[in-house]
Design an enzyme around this catalytic site. Structure first.
Site, PDB file in Angstrom:
ATOM      1  CE  LYS A 169      -0.171 109.801  14.445  1.00  0.00           C
ATOM      2  NZ  LYS A 169      -1.621 110.107  14.540  1.00  0.00           N
ATOM      3  CB  SER A 229      -2.588 112.304  11.371  1.00  0.00           C
ATOM      4  OG  SER A 229      -2.906 111.809  12.655  1.00  0.00           O
ATOM      5  CB  SER A 244      -5.761 110.484  13.132  1.00  0.00           C
ATOM      6  OG  SER A 244      -5.694 111.690  12.420  1.00  0.00           O
TER       7      SER A 244
HETATM    8  N1  GLN Z   1      -8.247 114.798   9.871  1.00  0.00           N
HETATM    9  C1  GLN Z   1      -8.514 115.443  11.119  1.00  0.00           C
HETATM   10  C2  GLN Z   1      -7.677 116.685  11.235  1.00  0.00           C
HETATM   11  O1  GLN Z   1      -7.020 116.988  10.308  1.00  0.00           O
HETATM   12  C3  GLN Z   1      -8.273 114.489  12.263  1.00  0.00           C
HETATM   13  C4  GLN Z   1      -6.833 114.317  12.557  1.00  0.00           C
HETATM   14  C5  GLN Z   1      -6.611 113.429  13.753  1.00  0.00           C
HETATM   15  O2  GLN Z   1      -7.483 112.661  14.149  1.00  0.00           O
HETATM   16  N2  GLN Z   1      -5.430 113.557  14.346  1.00  0.00           N
HETATM   17  O3  GLN Z   1      -7.669 117.347  12.211  1.00  0.00           O
END
Ligand code: GLN
Length: 484
Positions: A76, A151, A175
């Site tokens: 990532k 994400s 995410s």
């Molecule tokens: N969807 C969540 C957010 O927008 C989690 C994102 C994540 O786990 N990095 O913060």
């Protein structure tokens, strides 16, 4: 070749079926041919990958191979990679070539793995749909007009499309698990502190945790074997022995107790989703587990608490992006304030700015006690719910998401609808627990994920449960209908 798992590639390389250069080249060709459909990679490091592969083949010839020698994977784009663009999906870091490797990246390099490149993601890991990336949205390989989740959408889409057999990912509020569920792949977020955060660009430091996206639980175990462990460079990394995560995959699960939190099986969950998840739990009962209803009474507080804590921490972490030391700098600043304002104004996208503003407000002198401190107190209550539950059960199961992958554009204008996506995943980060998502069914030709939540440092049990399920079902082997 592209349908092989990490475990199969490792076995084939050891048996001399093909070389690392051959398998690496075949993935690079596939990325070049197909990734324009998905946009899952931000950077493909072909030359470097082939050099790593050649070095791996030489190591093997010299008799120095580890299980990972010559196996391709990708990172990532939140993990710093020495000499390679590390953008975090943001215009702010679109010119940032990291001068060092994250510990996770160094661990894979030291194990002899081959990195194919850097995967797309929501900007600074804020999002649930991978639509907030400066490098464009990622498309779900199951249905291209649907989101892959976020994400870590690039990691999940690339693994689902067989562009790479496994990828690193990170999870602050879901995410890893949510994109894994949306793309029909396997993802594990380990216990907070199990995997080093050093060189992993910080979003919300008390919640962020690195983990894996793969097709099988066995492959996740192989990846965690490389990733997990104490790192003196990360003050929140735990000094605790790392087991061999592949050692217990075949253990019987007979006699285990599965807790089903009633707050996660709500009436508004569609009956199709309920059915897929209940069928999966019935498979576990056939394997000898028993089921018990439990309650996690503070579940409804998880989203509001997270959306105070995560933005607060992000506003502090992202203050280092000021146009001075690295990252985007505006043209012709008039003075230092102008430099800060315009560099940040131009460098950050809309969602990141929204979070920085919410977080700065929540941390400001008059509001700190009312918001941030209160949120931390409620966070403890949420954690205590899980501590109580694990006195009665060995593992907790739930749907990973309330619905399958939604359509691109469906939630972009409504941040709260997007935040509600993480309703089943966020409490686990607040508590610091490990959790995994495995494919367990389909609704409307889109994959559905089953979430397995473990007690602290119980990753081996989650992997064991995932592997046992994948021995008796084939959801993890299903591919998108038109995948070539
Ligand atoms: N969807 C969540 C957010 O927008 C989690 C994102 C994540 O786990 N990095 O913060």
């Amino acid at each position: 070749m592209h349908n092989k798992t990490i475990a199969q590639i490792a076995r084939d390389l050891a048996a001399g079926e093909y070389s690392s250069v051959e398998v690496t080249q075949s993935y690079l060709d596939r990325i070049q041919q197909l990734d324009h459909n998905y946009n899952s990679f931000i950077t493909v490091t072909a030359e470097q990958a082939l050099a790593q592969a050649a070095a791996a083949d030489a190591m093997r010839a010299a008799g120095n191979a580890t299980p990972w020698t010559g196996v391709p994977m990708a990172h990532k784009d939140i993990f710093c990679t020495n000499g390679v663009l590390t953008s975090c999906g943001s215009r702010m870091l679109s010119n940032f070539v990291a001068p060092y490797d994250a510990t996770v990246v160094a661990n894979f390099n030291n194990a002899g793995a081959v990195s194919l490149g850097k995967l797309n993601m929501d900007e600074f890991a804020m999002g649930s749909s991978n639509e907030s990336s400066f490098y464009g949205a990622v498309h779900n390989p199951w249905q291209l007009d649907h989101v892959p989740g976020g994400s870590s959408g690039g990691s999940a889409a690339a693994v689902a499309a067989r562009l790479v057999p496994g990828a690193t990912a990170t999870d602050t509020g879901g995410s890893i698990r949510q994109p894994a569920a949306f793309c029909g792949v396997t993802g594990i977020k380990p216990t907070y502190g199990r995997v080093s955060r050093w060189g992993m660009i910080a979003f919300a430091s008390s919640l962020d945790q690195g983990g894996t996206i793969t097709r099988t639980a066995e492959d996740s175990a192989m990846m965690l074997n490389v990733m997990a462990g104490f790192d003196p460079k990360d003050s929140t990394s735990m000094q605790q022995d790392v087991p061999d995560y592949t050692a217990n995959l075949n253990d019987s699960i007979a006699g285990l107790t599965i807790g089903l939190p009633k707050e996660y099986f709500r009436d508004d969950l569609s009956s199709n989703m309920q059915q897929q998840v209940r069928n999966a739990i019935a498979e576990y009962e056939k394997l000898g587990a028993t089921v018990k209803e439990i309650s996690l009474p503070n579940t409804h507080l998880a989203i509001p608490v997270y959306y105070v804590i995560a933005p607060s921490e992000c506003s502090a972490n992202l203050s280092r992006m000021d146009g001075v030391r690295f990252g985007h700098r505006c043209d012709d600043p008039q003075d230092v304030n102008d430099l800060f304002k315009r560099s940040r104004g131009e460098g950050f996208g809309e969602e990141v700015k929204r979070r920085i503003m919410v977080g700065t407000y929540a941390l400001s002198a008059g509001f700190y006690d009312a918001y941030y401190k209160k949120a931390q107190q409620v966070r403890r209550l949420i954690k205590n719910d899980f501590v109580e539950a694990f006195k009665q059960v060995d593992v907790i199961m739930s749907p990973t998401t309330p619905s399958p992958a939604f359509k691109a554009g469906e939630k972009t204008s409504d941040p709260v609808a997007m935040y509600l996506e993480d309703i089943f995943t966020i409490a686990i980060n607040l508590a610091g627990l490990p959790a995994m998502s495995i494919p367990c069914g389909q609704v409307d030709n889109l994959p559905v994920g089953l979430q397995l939540i473990g007690n602290y440092f119980d990753e081996s049990r989650l992997l064991n449960l995932g592997h046992q399920f994948q021995q008796v079902t084939d959801w993890h082997q299903q591919t998108p209908a038109d995948l070539v």
